[in-house]
Design a protein around this motif. Structure first.
Motif, PDB file in Angstrom:
ATOM      1  N   LEU A   1      43.041  73.470  29.899  1.00 12.93           N
ATOM      2  CA  LEU A   1      43.831  72.547  30.840  1.00 12.93           C
ATOM      3  C   LEU A   1      43.628  73.059  32.063  1.00 12.93           C
TER       4      LEU A   1
ATOM      5  N   LYS B   1      41.465  64.818  33.097  1.00 12.39           N
ATOM      6  CA  LYS B   1      41.201  63.917  33.613  1.00 12.39           C
ATOM      7  C   LYS B   1      40.137  63.928  31.545  1.00 12.39           C
ATOM      8  N   THR B   2      40.776  65.103  30.936  1.00  9.88           N
ATOM      9  CA  THR B   2      40.181  64.847  29.837  1.00  9.88           C
ATOM     10  C   THR B   2      41.250  64.394  28.362  1.00  9.88           C
TER      11      THR B   2
ATOM     12  N   CYS C   1      42.196  66.439  24.738  1.00  7.55           N
ATOM     13  CA  CYS C   1      41.714  68.062  23.980  1.00  7.55           C
ATOM     14  C   CYS C   1      42.597  66.880  22.624  1.00  7.55           C
TER      15      CYS C   1
ATOM     16  N   LEU D   1      37.330  69.190  23.460  1.00  5.52           N
ATOM     17  CA  LEU D   1      37.196  68.386  24.265  1.00  5.52           C
ATOM     18  C   LEU D   1      36.812  67.363  24.597  1.00  5.52           C
TER      19      LEU D   1
ATOM     20  N   ARG E   1      35.021  65.238  27.972  1.00  5.24           N
ATOM     21  CA  ARG E   1      35.251  65.608  29.118  1.00  5.24           C
ATOM     22  C   ARG E   1      34.799  64.278  30.009  1.00  5.24           C
ATOM     23  N   LYS E   2      34.335  64.278  30.952  1.00  6.65           N
ATOM     24  CA  LYS E   2      33.611  63.538  32.122  1.00  6.65           C
ATOM     25  C   LYS E   2      33.442  61.661  31.248  1.00  6.65           C
ATOM     26  N   ARG E   3      34.945  61.282  30.788  1.00  9.21           N
ATOM     27  CA  ARG E   3      34.882  60.023  30.556  1.00  9.21           C
ATOM     28  C   ARG E   3      35.807  58.588  31.047  1.00  9.21           C
TER      29      ARG E   3
ATOM     30  N   GLY F   1      33.649  62.654  20.659  1.00 12.21           N
ATOM     31  CA  GLY F   1      33.079  62.498  22.406  1.00 12.21           C
ATOM     32  C   GLY F   1      32.700  61.241  22.468  1.00 12.21           C
TER      33      GLY F   1
END
Length: 378
Positions: A97, A120-121, A123, A138, A140-142, A194
């Motif tokens: 992070l 913004k992630t 784990c 991770l 991510r981008k959600r 994810g």
């Protein structure tokens, strides 16, 4: 009264967790340490101080089956603590992070834990037996902002998150080799790691404190606009309810049963929400004793109290309308309640006992068993 014990452990408590037998409590006194106290002859004594983090510890969770403690901190690291003899031995978990870790929770089967962060992630960490270390994957981008809370579904696959972007999301955390595609997971076992199952846009402000009901059929989370949201049938066609209240916003929630939720937050007093037979959720009452101020001074006292909180002043501030002191909002907690933890008893589907901790440094244990007006919802 529902509160059966009040303990003043520190000047301020960031988060807390209980040992499996509830004989020990771990909490962060708003610094980089984790203090473990044990009940010895009806007195709480400090027996351990866990020192590995460099900044404030923002999340603690104590596993029930494996007796392991996981901690996360603003220093962007996580540690898993195993008890070996009388000592607690830490194992570093590399979260990868670039912002602070904000919250953590073990999965129901305790083979994974989830960490929400300011990056913004999310784990998802699990143990690799071959390499003898903890691995982090991770999501991510959600999220468009910090992840403030995480909550595991009872099937050990689905994970709900809330964020300061105002949204609540549900993801699949299926990891090959760690999870199994058995009948208990249902369609969740068919989703990839994810994959976003659903995104709820019910709140238009910061969202906090998300929890699943014991059966996993209902999801509840809160917003910074003094609202709480209930979602049934989480999936392609969910049904949602919004309950607004006039008091200060909530920070965390807990399902006591399928039909009752306890909310805690800035009002310094736990709030009880319940669902009637038709499934409609409503606010019932405050759990602790609450003193009402006179009607002529009500607005002024609340305004001065809120103003005093903003600048860190005492709650017994000066009234703008009349020369009298404002009355505390909560009868037991004297500052914001930021954490609520269940005290589960084996073999029971309902959870009538829980604890709360707040910025006043108190840990309060509550029991709903003798609350006659709430018995029909347990």
């Amino acid at each position: 009264m529902a509160a059966i014990a009040v303990h003043q452990f520190a000047q301020c408590i960031t988060c807390h967790a209980w040992s499996p037998d509830h004989s020990m409590i771990a909490f962060c006194p708003n610094n980089s340490e984790v203090h473990i106290h044990k009940l010895v002859e009806e007195k709480w004594e400090r027996i351990h101080v866990l020192q590995k983090h460099d900044q404030i510890v923002s999340g603690i969770d104590w596993s029930i089956r494996s007796n392991r403690i996981v901690t996360v901190s603003h220093d962007r690291n996580s540690y898993v603590w195993n008890q070996e003899g009388v000592d607690w031995v830490p194992t570093l978990v590399i979260l990868r992070l670039n912002r602070a870790a904000l919250c953590v929770q073990w999965s129901p089967r305790e083979n994974k834990f989830a960490v929400g962060s300011g990056a913004k992630t999310v784990c998802i960490c699990y143990y690799e037996q071959e390499n003898n270390w903890w691995v982090s994957k991770l999501i991510r981008k959600r999220h468009d902002s910090s992840v403030t809370s995480v909550a595991w579904h009872p099937n050990n696959i689905l994970l709900a998150t809330t964020s300061t972007d105002g949204k609540c999301r549900v993801f699949s955390t299926f990891i090959k080799g760690v999870d199994t595609r058995d009948s208990g997971t249902g369609s969740a076992g068919d989703s990839k790691f994810g994959e976003q199952i659903i995104q709820l846009d019910l709140s238009f402000c910061w969202s906090f404190g998300v929890k699943w009901s014991p059966s996993g059929n209902t999801l509840a989370y809160v917003g910074h606009n003094s609202m709480i949201y209930f979602v049934d049938e989480v999936g392609p066609a969910p049904s949602a309810q919004t309950v607004a209240f006039r008091d200060l916003p909530l920070r965390d929630v807990l399902f006591v049963s399928e039909r009752m939720v306890i909310g805690v937050g800035f009002d310094c007093n736990p709030m009880v929400f319940a669902a009637e037979e038709r499934g409609l959720w409503t606010f019932l009452r405050f759990l602790g004793e609450r003193k009402a101020s006179s009607s002529s001074a009500k607005y002024g006292s609340q305004f001065s109290e809120a103003f005093g909180k903003l600048y860190g002043q005492s709650k017994q501030g000066i009234n703008n309308d009349r020369a009298e002191t404002s009355i505390p909002r909560g009868a037991i907690h004297e500052n914001c309640i930021n954490s609520i933890v269940p005290l589960k008893k084996g073999g029971k589907s309902t959870n009538t006992r829980f604890s709360t901790s707040g910025l006043d440094g108190k840990v309060v244990i509550w029991d709903l068993e003798n609350q006659e007006d709430l018995s029909e919802y347990l």
